[in-house]
Scaffold this motif. Structure first.
Motif, PDB file in Angstrom:
ATOM      1  N   TYR A  19       4.791 -10.565  -0.062  1.00  0.00           N
ATOM      2  CA  TYR A  19       6.007  -9.766   0.061  1.00  0.00           C
ATOM      3  C   TYR A  19       7.092 -10.557   0.779  1.00  0.00           C
ATOM      4  CZ  TYR A  19       2.650  -6.115  -0.937  1.00  0.00           C
ATOM      5  OH  TYR A  19       1.663  -5.368  -1.517  1.00  0.00           O
ATOM      6  N   ILE A  33       8.478  -3.588  -4.604  1.00  0.00           N
ATOM      7  CA  ILE A  33       7.680  -4.623  -5.284  1.00  0.00           C
ATOM      8  C   ILE A  33       6.551  -3.971  -6.079  1.00  0.00           C
ATOM      9  CG2 ILE A  33       6.228  -6.643  -4.931  1.00  0.00           C
ATOM     10  CD1 ILE A  33       9.188  -7.119  -4.319  1.00  0.00           C
ATOM     11  N   LYS A  68       8.011  -2.839   0.427  1.00  0.00           N
ATOM     12  CA  LYS A  68       6.814  -3.101  -0.376  1.00  0.00           C
ATOM     13  C   LYS A  68       6.732  -2.150  -1.565  1.00  0.00           C
ATOM     14  CE  LYS A  68       4.087  -4.937   3.396  1.00  0.00           C
ATOM     15  NZ  LYS A  68       2.901  -4.779   4.228  1.00  0.00           N
TER      16      LYS A  68
END
Length: 103
Positions: free
Chosen positions: A13, A22, A19
């Motif tokens: 990351y 992603i 996060k």
């Protein structure tokens, strides 16, 4: 002698990036890759899915990250992880357009 990597270097990351964003991008690419099953639920469909996944998760993001290496050489604070995820997003948009025009 092996180079020493910190925990931050091995983290997938980027800094200052959620996060969840992603994870959402990765899941969206995986789900969009399943669109290759429209070719059939036989070996041809499976190969189309694998091709879509390789295209979105490996080929285009790696090419974008390789093109961004000079920026990393020039500025050490540049994160190649961000370039990789940018490439993943570009491949995602490309596959959406491919599905739109190649029926």
């Amino acid at each position: 002698m092996l180079p020493k990597f910190s925990k931050e270097d091995l983290n997938i990351y980027p800094k200052n990036m959620p996060k969840a964003l992603i994870h959402t991008l990765i899941i969206a690419c995986l789900l969009l890759g399943l669109s290759g099953l429209r070719a059939g639920r036989n070996i041809q469909g499976v190969l189309a899915v694998l091709d879509n996944w390789a295209f979105m998760l490996l080929w285009i993001p790696t090419a974008v990250a390789c093109c961004a290496v000079p920026f990393k050489i020039r500025d050490n604070s540049f994160e190649l992880k961000l370039a990789y995820y940018l490439g993943m997003f570009v491949a995602f948009i490309f596959i959406i357009n491919k599905l739109r025009y190649l029926r």
